[in-house]
Motif scaffolding. Structure first.
Motif, mmCIF file in Angstrom:
data_model
loop_
_atom_site.group_PDB
_atom_site.id
_atom_site.type_symbol
_atom_site.label_atom_id
_atom_site.label_comp_id
_atom_site.label_asym_id
_atom_site.label_seq_id
_atom_site.Cartn_x
_atom_site.Cartn_y
_atom_site.Cartn_z
ATOM 1 N N SER A 231 0.653 -1.316 0.102
ATOM 2 C CA SER A 231 -0.023 -0.014 -0.030
ATOM 3 C C SER A 231 0.780 1.174 0.170
ATOM 4 C CB SER A 231 -0.966 0.094 1.366
ATOM 5 O OG SER A 231 -0.277 -0.259 2.461
ATOM 6 N N THR A 234 2.256 1.336 -3.855
ATOM 7 C CA THR A 234 1.195 1.289 -4.966
ATOM 8 C C THR A 234 -0.336 1.749 -4.665
ATOM 9 O OG1 THR A 234 0.422 -0.807 -4.767
ATOM 10 C CG2 THR A 234 2.266 -0.445 -6.409
ATOM 11 N N ARG A 236 -2.283 -0.041 -3.089
ATOM 12 C CA ARG A 236 -3.001 -1.308 -3.173
ATOM 13 C C ARG A 236 -2.413 -2.461 -2.066
ATOM 14 N NH1 ARG A 236 -2.269 -6.015 -7.647
ATOM 15 N NH2 ARG A 236 -3.978 -7.246 -7.147
ATOM 16 N N ARG A 237 -3.311 -2.729 -1.106
ATOM 17 C CA ARG A 237 -3.103 -3.664 -0.215
ATOM 18 C C ARG A 237 -2.785 -4.812 -0.571
ATOM 19 N NH1 ARG A 237 -7.126 -2.531 4.751
ATOM 20 N NH2 ARG A 237 -6.090 -4.209 5.632
ATOM 21 N N GLU A 240 -5.464 -7.740 -0.443
ATOM 22 C CA GLU A 240 -6.509 -7.752 -1.795
ATOM 23 C C GLU A 240 -6.263 -9.162 -2.361
ATOM 24 O OE1 GLU A 240 -6.525 -4.371 -3.952
ATOM 25 O OE2 GLU A 240 -6.643 -2.757 -2.198
#
Length: 545
Positions: A231, A234, A236-237, A240
């Motif tokens: 995260s 990006t 984004r975790r 996910e």
């Protein structure tokens, strides 16, 4: 009063778990017997007759072991004792004795991926030097950078933020969850031996099974390689990818060696001792590897938790789960809610709409073959509590991500006009989380014996599930029926007896005809012509003999 359910004696049915209805007890929120505002084992013991009358077969108890309670007991400091908050080992023994006498089995929550930072092993590791035997039980590593000031890799905690914490001598330790939950090194023989002994400790006390927390997580990829994003880089975790892709710290092939060692232990005890995996894998085929005669008995099917309110979504979830069941030759395990996810009344729209849909979804799930897990309070139609004050929230993820699971963990209401609604002894107003004023109408006492209440719907459905030849045990495969747009219908049969489940997600009333007489419905049916009018967001079971 609901008719009593006929039960098979505990000792004579080793396959009980194949079609059981298991009730998840979030221990601190179920029933408080001593008046301190926290649920306990004695509270469960006193409410066992309610659970027998409800019609469930077993209870899954969330962790009640000695713990600092940083993560609701999923940070265990002593795996062989009861936290004083919940009682004593004697209380556990008395509870399980009473449960067995009532025909109820007990499943306990085992947390093998990590311990508490208060565990004696981790305290010894912190006191020892890098490279010591004490540190080998956990995953310590040197950091990157000129002075080791950077974490060993880019792994991220499921609760948000880095999965590494640095200690005073400069090394880092891994925690895939909270820093108070250091991950164990499952390649260490002492760790494996310890948990095999923990299994035997609770099996000797009579437990009937284990729910394995983070069953996919104990083995990490050799060399601790980077994921390649997080995260911070990006937005984004990494979490996910759960259930969608591969992570170097989850679902490694070597994890199955652990369960192949555990299965003979379970099989050495009488009465069908079992284990169910909380596991996430990127494909149905990889999830299926956790289940089998040489590994675990079940793995949760979590797809219902993400299904939308549509016939196509539910059909896909059911078909996928049944296909997985065929792969391994083991029953499917259905879940609509649990202690980690928003209650399905709220997921389905909240208010009256959400409740109507939740009642229909319950009939859909309970008509399917396999094992069903209920989360405490869903039989009362409880919604998520969305407006808890921030200062009362205790979920460790809340401080790191702003996301909180506390709203599904509010103590359930039993009786009375004022909070905590009989959760604690009469005259006691303590409750570790506050229940909303609207819950007075949802209490067990307010719904008991009331025709059409959610509690009586569950009682009726569970009684029929146990006794109806097309639903009882493992009988009756699913056969889909053509029932019109937006109507999900399937039948299960035993001989000449056919039970059909119909769910209306079309947005308009529909006439259901040709399936026989209705035996239970989530909303009132009216006769129309030769059939029955099924309301919007409703489900019903029909019988033809």
């Amino acid at each position: 009063m609901t008719a009593a359910i006929n039960r098979t004696p505990l000792a004579s049915d080793d396959d009980w778990w194949r079609s059981a209805v298991v009730y998840q007890v979030y221990v601190r929120s179920f029933a408080d017997a001593n008046g301190d505002g926290v649920g306990d084992l004695q509270g469960i013991r006193e409410r066992l007759p309610y659970l027998r009358e409800l019609g469930v077969d077993a209870l899954w108890l969330t962790p009640f072991f000695t713990s600092p309670q940083i993560d609701g007991g999923y940070d265990v400091a002593d795996y062989r004792d009861v936290d004083p908050m919940f009682g004593t080992l004697a209380d556990f023994d008395a509870m399980i004795t009473d449960a067995h006498a009532l025909g109820l089995r007990i499943i306990v929550d085992l947390v093998p991926n990590h311990t508490s930072s208060a565990h004696p092993w981790f305290r010894a590791a912190l006191a020892a030097r890098p490279g010591s035997a004490e540190r080998e039980r956990y995953l310590f590593a040197d950091g990157k950078g000129e002075q080791g000031e950077l974490p060993p890799n880019d792994w991220e905690s499921i609760f948000g933020g880095p999965a590494w914490t640095r200690v005073a001598d400069g090394q880092w330790y891994l925690h895939l969850f909270d820093p108070a939950q250091p991950d164990l090194n499952w390649r260490h023989p002492e760790v494996r031996a310890e948990f095999e002994d923990v299994l035997r400790f609770w099996l000797d006390r009579g437990v009937d099974g284990f729910r394995i927390d983070v069953a996919h997580g104990m083995i990490k990829a050799e060399g601790l390689p980077d994921v390649g994003f997080n995260s911070m880089t990006t937005g984004r975790r990494q979490s996910e990818l759960l259930g969608k892709g591969r992570l170097p710290y989850f679902d490694q092939d070597e994890v199955h060696d652990i369960y192949r060692a555990w299965r003979p232990i379970l099989d050495s005890y009488p009465g069908g001792r079992m284990a169910v995996a909380e596991a996430w894998a990127e494909t149905p085929q990889r999830l299926a590897r956790y289940i089998g005669p040489d590994e675990l008995h079940q793995a949760f099917s979590f797809d219902f938790l993400d299904a939308t309110w549509s016939a196509d979504s539910f059909r896909k979830v059911i078909d996928t789960a049944l296909a997985e069941s065929t792969i391994v030759g083991a029953p499917t395990t259905w879940v609509l809610s649990n202690h980690d996810r928003q209650r399905h009344v709220t997921r389905y729209g909240d208010g009256e709409v959400g409740l109507r849909r939740a009642r229909a979804a319950a009939l859909l799930m309970l008509a399917l073959p396999g094992c069903a897990y209920l989360y405490q309070g869903e039989e009362l139609g409880l919604p998520e509590v969305l407006d808890l004050p921030d200062e009362l929230r205790q979920d460790p993820a809340f401080l790191r991500t702003g996301e909180s699971r506390d709203g599904c963990r509010v103590p359930i209401p039993w009786s009375g006009e004022l909070a905590p609604y009989g959760f604690s002894p009469e005259g006691c107003e303590l409750s570790w989380l506050p229940a909303p004023a609207t819950w007075r109408a949802l209490s067990v006492a307010a719904q008991t014996g009331v025709p059409g209440s959610t509690l009586e719907l569950y009682r009726a459905a569970l009684r029929i599930r146990h006794e109806h030849p097309a639903l009882a045990g493992t009988a009756g495969a699913v056969t889909w029926l053509e029932a019109g747009p937006g109507v999900l219908a399937f039948r299960r049969s035993a001989g000449d007896t056919v039970l059909t489940c119909a769910v209306n997600v079309s947005g308009a009333e529909v006439v259901i005809d040709g399936y026989g007489r209705p035996i239970v419905a989530s909303a009132e049916l009216t006769e129309q012509g030769g059939g029955h009018l099924l309301p919007v967001d409703a489900a019903a079971w029909f019988e033809r003999r």
